[in-house]
Design an enzyme around this catalytic site. Structure first.
Site: not given
Length: 500
Positions: A263, A317, A320, A326
């Site tokens: 990541e 997303e 999250k 985030e």
């Protein structure tokens, strides 16, 4: 005896050929912590459309595995931390998981890695002691089916697994994790699996902006750090963090384990205190990251070392938790439109047409070296442009049309402008850490023609067009061609030996 020698030698050179043609790859993380994402089959189409060849998912979701069948995309699948207990306790559980979660879809779906646990040292539950037993059981299950050489087993970690990361040469693992790290590293070394690390220079900058410069975090070569122990020069934080891992591994005498980045990325939006989370910075980081990796430059401590990475992440997303950033790491919105455009090959010009990007001038402009820049800063920026920046700098070599005047400012101006034009003629593409400035007057002179509006560079005869990626691409082509010729000549010699 001669036949045995010929076979052995031929095998050696075949392996050499395979090794020379390998290179680093760029993948992407496909997280699904959202309630508005497209269906997996549409995601698979999106991935193929953008020629993405490697995808990481965090579980073994059936619909995702089915969607990527027969696409040629290589998947890294995961065993969530919540499943570590059952897989570590009984071999039969690992056998059943593999039978139900992998075998029905393999090999139509190309599964090449299984991550057992994710960043367990960051988990609020003490699951680290379960990781190696679970990894061993999964590997045993693979061995029973003869898949252990085709599917590698590892586990991912955050940079928090280190107790010290600066300077890189002082990199050391946190002693509190020794109980599971040592057996895990022994497992990785024995099975030739990579050490998987999640690296985020963004967090280092966000939390210590008074100590870490934005340029250093974004791969801008104008910012540099010297390791006082080794004298190695670091022009970006990514390399420094990777080398800290390598030095930590070497300190424990694990010198053969390769590092893989599972990541890394940069958010495009954040809360008010997260001012660096912008589309421009996200595009800059990921673009420079991709170019840095595919050039196979390695790191200062590991020059030329292959390094595979996965960019986080495919989508924003919305479920999250945490700060606004985030939920905004994605390259795409859930409707599959780009948050900002990114060239995954790292070789073409960046599409700067999205509204999220910086403004462009409506008239033709060029980028040249600033008269206020120091020679050290100019040289560093020039080196970056002609190296990781992927600029073809042959025109400023001796006997070429832009070599004269033979001075740093002139050479840097040509390289700066080439990078600027190839990357959308945007403000950020002419920054070079403050050593580049935009001008409205064409700096071309005599036979030295400066690129404009994305046109190709012309060399001595002013007729040979060179694409923006020709230099690095030709190096790879020449290398491959040379090796093929070498093998052909070698086999010809062997044939003559055999006949004589």
């Amino acid at each position: 005896m001669a036949t045995g020698f010929i076979f052995s030698a031929s095998l050696f050179f075949l392996l050499l050929l395979i090794d020379c043609c390998s290179g680093s790859f760029i993948g992407i993380c496909y997280g699904r912590n959202a309630d508005d994402l497209p269906t997996p089959d549409k995601v698979a189409q999106l991935v193929q459309l953008h020629k993405i060849k490697y995808v990481r998912i965090y579980d073994s979701n059936i619909q995702v595995l089915k969607a990527f069948a027969n696409t040629g995309v290589e998947l890294m699948i995961g065993v969530p931390n919540s499943d570590l207990l059952s897989l570590s306790q009984f071999q039969s559980n690992a056998d059943a998981w593999l039978k139900n979660s992998v075998l029905p879809y393999y090999p139509a779906t190309k599964i090449t890695y299984i991550t057992v646990g994710a960043e367990v040292t960051e988990s609020s539950y003490n699951t680290s002691s379960l990781v190696v037993p679970a990894m061993s059981n999964v590997l045993t299950a693979l061995k029973k089916l003869g898949l252990h050489k085709k599917i590698k087993v590892s586990s991912t970690h955050s940079l928090g697994v280190l107790s010290r990361s600066f300077p890189p040469s002082a990199g050391a693992f946190n002693s509190s994790h020794a109980h599971f790290l040592k057996p895990m590293l022994e497992f990785l070394a024995e099975n030739q699996s990579p050490f998987m690390i999640d690296i985020y220079p963004y967090y280092a900058y966000r939390d210590s902006s008074n100590k870490v410069s934005l340029d250093y975090a974004l791969f801008h070569a104008s910012s540099e750090v010297i390791d006082p122990n080794t004298g190695l020069l670091y022009t970006n934080m990514f390399d420094a963090q990777i080398d800290a891992i390598y030095f930590a591994l070497m300190a424990l005498n694990f010198r053969t384990i390769k590092v893989m980045v599972t990541e890394t990325g940069w958010p495009s939006k954040g809360s008010p205190k997260e001012k660096a989370a912008t589309p421009d910075n996200a595009q800059t980081y990921n673009t420079n990251l991709i170019r840095h990796v595919i050039n196979n430059t390695g790191t200062p401590a590991k020059p030329g070392e292959e390094l595979d990475i996965y960019i986080f992440s495919l989508f924003n997303e919305n479920r999250k938790p945490g700060l606004e950033s985030e939920r905004n790491w994605g390259l795409f919105y859930p409707d599959q439109t780009s948050v900002y455009n990114l060239d995954f090959t790292g070789r073409g010009a960046i599409d700067m047409t999205t509204a999220a990007n910086v403004t462009r001038s409506n008239k033709t402009s060029w980028c040249i070296a600033s008269t206020k820049a120091s020679e050290i800063d100019l040289q560093n920026a020039l080196d970056w442009a002609c190296g990781p920046g992927n600029v073809d700098c042959r025109a400023i070599q001796p006997s070429q049309p832009c070599f004269e005047p033979d001075n740093l400012a002139s050479h840097a101006s040509f390289a700066f402008n080439s990078y600027y034009q190839q990357n959308g003629a945007s403000d950020v593409a002419c920054s070079f850490g403050g050593t580049g400035v935009k001008v409205d007057k064409d700096p071309s002179y005599d036979k030295c023609i400066y690129m404009r509006d994305g046109n190709n560079i012309t060399l001595a005869n002013n007729t040979t067009a060179l694409s923006s990626n020709s230099s690095s691409q030709q190096k790879r082509n020449y290398s491959s061609i040379s090796m093929y010729l070498f093998v052909i000549i070698y086999l010809f010699i062997l044939l003559n030996i055999q006949q004589s």
